[in-house]
Scaffold this motif. Structure first.
Motif, PDB file in Angstrom:
ATOM      1  N   LEU A  55     -46.995 -41.071  23.229  1.00 36.05           N
ATOM      2  CA  LEU A  55     -47.665 -40.201  22.262  1.00 36.05           C
ATOM      3  C   LEU A  55     -48.906 -39.534  22.855  1.00 36.05           C
ATOM      4  O   LEU A  55     -49.713 -40.183  23.517  1.00 36.05           O
ATOM      5  CB  LEU A  55     -48.064 -41.002  21.026  1.00 36.05           C
ATOM      6  CG  LEU A  55     -46.909 -41.413  20.123  1.00 36.05           C
ATOM      7  CD1 LEU A  55     -47.351 -42.484  19.144  1.00 36.05           C
ATOM      8  CD2 LEU A  55     -46.340 -40.210  19.389  1.00 36.05           C
ATOM      9  N   ASN A  56     -49.024 -38.247  22.591  1.00 38.60           N
ATOM     10  CA  ASN A  56     -50.190 -37.481  23.034  1.00 38.60           C
ATOM     11  C   ASN A  56     -51.207 -37.471  21.890  1.00 38.60           C
ATOM     12  O   ASN A  56     -51.184 -36.593  21.033  1.00 38.60           O
ATOM     13  CB  ASN A  56     -49.773 -36.055  23.401  1.00 38.60           C
ATOM     14  CG  ASN A  56     -50.932 -35.230  23.885  1.00 38.60           C
ATOM     15  OD1 ASN A  56     -52.050 -35.715  24.047  1.00 38.60           O
ATOM     16  ND2 ASN A  56     -50.676 -33.955  24.127  1.00 38.60           N
ATOM     17  N   LYS A  57     -52.087 -38.452  21.906  1.00 42.10           N
ATOM     18  CA  LYS A  57     -53.045 -38.604  20.814  1.00 42.10           C
ATOM     19  C   LYS A  57     -54.226 -37.641  20.910  1.00 42.10           C
ATOM     20  O   LYS A  57     -55.077 -37.645  20.034  1.00 42.10           O
ATOM     21  CB  LYS A  57     -53.519 -40.050  20.745  1.00 42.10           C
ATOM     22  CG  LYS A  57     -52.395 -40.987  20.353  1.00 42.10           C
ATOM     23  CD  LYS A  57     -52.859 -42.385  20.153  1.00 42.10           C
ATOM     24  CE  LYS A  57     -51.709 -43.250  19.660  1.00 42.10           C
ATOM     25  NZ  LYS A  57     -52.133 -44.614  19.409  1.00 42.10           N
ATOM     26  N   ARG A  58     -54.251 -36.806  21.935  1.00 41.09           N
ATOM     27  CA  ARG A  58     -55.296 -35.790  22.032  1.00 41.09           C
ATOM     28  C   ARG A  58     -54.825 -34.437  21.501  1.00 41.09           C
ATOM     29  O   ARG A  58     -55.587 -33.483  21.451  1.00 41.09           O
ATOM     30  CB  ARG A  58     -55.744 -35.628  23.490  1.00 41.09           C
ATOM     31  CG  ARG A  58     -56.377 -36.892  24.034  1.00 41.09           C
ATOM     32  CD  ARG A  58     -56.937 -36.735  25.408  1.00 41.09           C
ATOM     33  NE  ARG A  58     -56.170 -35.800  26.233  1.00 41.09           N
ATOM     34  CZ  ARG A  58     -56.308 -35.672  27.528  1.00 41.09           C
ATOM     35  NH1 ARG A  58     -57.159 -36.414  28.169  1.00 41.09           N
ATOM     36  NH2 ARG A  58     -55.590 -34.801  28.213  1.00 41.09           N
ATOM     37  N   SER A  59     -53.564 -34.376  21.091  1.00 39.42           N
ATOM     38  CA  SER A  59     -53.000 -33.095  20.645  1.00 39.42           C
ATOM     39  C   SER A  59     -53.419 -32.749  19.220  1.00 39.42           C
ATOM     40  O   SER A  59     -53.734 -33.621  18.411  1.00 39.42           O
ATOM     41  CB  SER A  59     -51.467 -33.142  20.716  1.00 39.42           C
ATOM     42  OG  SER A  59     -50.948 -33.974  19.701  1.00 39.42           O
ATOM     43  N   THR A  60     -53.389 -31.483  18.927  1.00 37.46           N
ATOM     44  CA  THR A  60     -53.646 -30.999  17.578  1.00 37.46           C
ATOM     45  C   THR A  60     -52.596 -31.561  16.626  1.00 37.46           C
ATOM     46  O   THR A  60     -52.905 -31.929  15.493  1.00 37.46           O
ATOM     47  CB  THR A  60     -53.616 -29.457  17.540  1.00 37.46           C
ATOM     48  OG1 THR A  60     -54.576 -28.974  18.474  1.00 37.46           O
ATOM     49  CG2 THR A  60     -53.924 -28.916  16.170  1.00 37.46           C
ATOM     50  N   SER A  61     -51.373 -31.643  17.101  1.00 36.91           N
ATOM     51  CA  SER A  61     -50.288 -32.187  16.268  1.00 36.91           C
ATOM     52  C   SER A  61     -50.606 -33.607  15.825  1.00 36.91           C
ATOM     53  O   SER A  61     -50.384 -33.972  14.670  1.00 36.91           O
ATOM     54  CB  SER A  61     -48.968 -32.182  17.026  1.00 36.91           C
ATOM     55  OG  SER A  61     -48.609 -30.879  17.377  1.00 36.91           O
ATOM     56  N   PRO A  86     -42.200 -31.926  18.624  1.00 36.42           N
ATOM     57  CA  PRO A  86     -42.169 -32.262  20.049  1.00 36.42           C
ATOM     58  C   PRO A  86     -43.511 -32.142  20.773  1.00 36.42           C
ATOM     59  O   PRO A  86     -43.642 -32.647  21.883  1.00 36.42           O
ATOM     60  CB  PRO A  86     -41.133 -31.295  20.625  1.00 36.42           C
ATOM     61  CG  PRO A  86     -41.034 -30.200  19.637  1.00 36.42           C
ATOM     62  CD  PRO A  86     -41.353 -30.787  18.305  1.00 36.42           C
ATOM     63  N   THR A  87     -44.496 -31.530  20.145  1.00 39.04           N
ATOM     64  CA  THR A  87     -45.808 -31.468  20.789  1.00 39.04           C
ATOM     65  C   THR A  87     -46.520 -32.818  20.723  1.00 39.04           C
ATOM     66  O   THR A  87     -47.621 -32.956  21.251  1.00 39.04           O
ATOM     67  CB  THR A  87     -46.690 -30.372  20.158  1.00 39.04           C
ATOM     68  OG1 THR A  87     -46.754 -30.597  18.751  1.00 39.04           O
ATOM     69  CG2 THR A  87     -46.143 -28.988  20.447  1.00 39.04           C
ATOM     70  N   LEU A  88     -45.896 -33.812  20.117  1.00 35.61           N
ATOM     71  CA  LEU A  88     -46.500 -35.139  20.020  1.00 35.61           C
ATOM     72  C   LEU A  88     -46.317 -35.989  21.277  1.00 35.61           C
ATOM     73  O   LEU A  88     -46.979 -36.993  21.433  1.00 35.61           O
ATOM     74  CB  LEU A  88     -45.928 -35.903  18.819  1.00 35.61           C
ATOM     75  CG  LEU A  88     -46.427 -35.447  17.454  1.00 35.61           C
ATOM     76  CD1 LEU A  88     -45.650 -36.155  16.349  1.00 35.61           C
ATOM     77  CD2 LEU A  88     -47.910 -35.722  17.312  1.00 35.61           C
ATOM     78  N   PHE A  89     -45.410 -35.604  22.183  1.00 38.45           N
ATOM     79  CA  PHE A  89     -45.264 -36.424  23.381  1.00 38.45           C
ATOM     80  C   PHE A  89     -46.072 -35.841  24.541  1.00 38.45           C
ATOM     81  O   PHE A  89     -46.311 -34.650  24.614  1.00 38.45           O
ATOM     82  CB  PHE A  89     -43.790 -36.649  23.768  1.00 38.45           C
ATOM     83  CG  PHE A  89     -43.087 -35.465  24.381  1.00 38.45           C
ATOM     84  CD1 PHE A  89     -43.139 -35.247  25.748  1.00 38.45           C
ATOM     85  CD2 PHE A  89     -42.346 -34.601  23.598  1.00 38.45           C
ATOM     86  CE1 PHE A  89     -42.477 -34.175  26.315  1.00 38.45           C
ATOM     87  CE2 PHE A  89     -41.678 -33.526  24.154  1.00 38.45           C
ATOM     88  CZ  PHE A  89     -41.747 -33.312  25.523  1.00 38.45           C
ATOM     89  N   LYS A  90     -46.531 -36.753  25.415  1.00 36.24           N
ATOM     90  CA  LYS A  90     -47.307 -36.339  26.584  1.00 36.24           C
ATOM     91  C   LYS A  90     -46.417 -35.554  27.518  1.00 36.24           C
ATOM     92  O   LYS A  90     -45.311 -35.975  27.849  1.00 36.24           O
ATOM     93  CB  LYS A  90     -47.873 -37.561  27.312  1.00 36.24           C
ATOM     94  CG  LYS A  90     -49.006 -38.207  26.585  1.00 36.24           C
ATOM     95  CD  LYS A  90     -49.571 -39.364  27.381  1.00 36.24           C
ATOM     96  CE  LYS A  90     -50.612 -40.084  26.542  1.00 36.24           C
ATOM     97  NZ  LYS A  90     -50.983 -41.368  27.133  1.00 36.24           N
ATOM     98  N   ARG A  91     -46.935 -34.420  27.938  1.00 36.75           N
ATOM     99  CA  ARG A  91     -46.168 -33.524  28.797  1.00 36.75           C
ATOM    100  C   ARG A  91     -46.766 -33.489  30.192  1.00 36.75           C
ATOM    101  O   ARG A  91     -47.960 -33.620  30.335  1.00 36.75           O
ATOM    102  CB  ARG A  91     -46.148 -32.125  28.189  1.00 36.75           C
ATOM    103  CG  ARG A  91     -45.474 -32.108  26.839  1.00 36.75           C
ATOM    104  CD  ARG A  91     -45.538 -30.746  26.183  1.00 36.75           C
ATOM    105  NE  ARG A  91     -46.870 -30.237  25.942  1.00 36.75           N
ATOM    106  CZ  ARG A  91     -47.590 -30.468  24.858  1.00 36.75           C
ATOM    107  NH1 ARG A  91     -47.118 -31.231  23.901  1.00 36.75           N
ATOM    108  NH2 ARG A  91     -48.776 -29.950  24.710  1.00 36.75           N
ATOM    109  N   PRO A  92     -45.905 -33.288  31.169  1.00 40.36           N
ATOM    110  CA  PRO A  92     -44.452 -33.288  31.078  1.00 40.36           C
ATOM    111  C   PRO A  92     -43.912 -34.705  30.987  1.00 40.36           C
ATOM    112  O   PRO A  92     -44.556 -35.649  31.431  1.00 40.36           O
ATOM    113  CB  PRO A  92     -44.028 -32.643  32.391  1.00 40.36           C
ATOM    114  CG  PRO A  92     -45.092 -33.036  33.351  1.00 40.36           C
ATOM    115  CD  PRO A  92     -46.371 -33.053  32.542  1.00 40.36           C
ATOM    116  N   LEU A  93     -42.743 -34.801  30.434  1.00 45.03           N
ATOM    117  CA  LEU A  93     -42.012 -36.062  30.482  1.00 45.03           C
ATOM    118  C   LEU A  93     -40.920 -35.842  31.513  1.00 45.03           C
ATOM    119  O   LEU A  93     -40.166 -34.876  31.421  1.00 45.03           O
ATOM    120  CB  LEU A  93     -41.402 -36.405  29.131  1.00 45.03           C
ATOM    121  CG  LEU A  93     -40.680 -37.760  29.167  1.00 45.03           C
ATOM    122  CD1 LEU A  93     -41.078 -38.592  27.969  1.00 45.03           C
ATOM    123  CD2 LEU A  93     -39.191 -37.603  29.279  1.00 45.03           C
TER     124      LEU A  93
END
Length: 114
Positions: A55-61, A86-93
């Motif tokens: 999870l990308n906890k720094r995202s706006t989502s 999909p903007t919730l996962f850390k990119r890139p995967l």
């Protein structure tokens, strides 16, 4: 061949793809906005990577989620949420065989993919 999941206009994705091209690494890029994620795919990721790492906890989502959604612990529900947003996962995967890695780190990528 690597499978790289992300969003084409993401700066980290641009940097990652540029690095892969420069180093002549064979990859397939999957833009999750063009090819929506299936919850089954995300479930496979969650078998390899803990939700905390995915999870990308720094995202706006993430910031726009309800407290209830942020507190989810059921991986099936987390997979559904990531598939929907999909903007919730850390990119890139990056999927390399059965291994899954999140985020871009030039040193680590050099060790893993070159």
């Amino acid at each position: 061949m690597l499978r790289v999941y992300g969003i084409k206009n993401c700066d980290t994705i641009k940097k990652s793809l540029k690095w892969l091209d420069k180093n002549e690494v064979d990859y397939e890029f999957i833009d999750v906005r063009q090819q929506p994620l299936q919850k089954e795919t995300v479930n496979v990721w969650l078998q390899q990577v803990p939700a905390e790492s995915l999870l990308n906890k720094r995202s706006t989502s993430w910031r726009n989620l309800s407290d209830e959604q942020k507190a989810l612990e059921d991986t099936t529900k987390i997979a559904e949420l990531i598939a929907e947003q999909p903007t919730l996962f850390k990119r890139p995967l990056v999927q390399s065989g059965q291994a899954i890695h999140c985020g871009f780190n030039e040193k680590l990528w050099s060790e893993r993919y070159l």
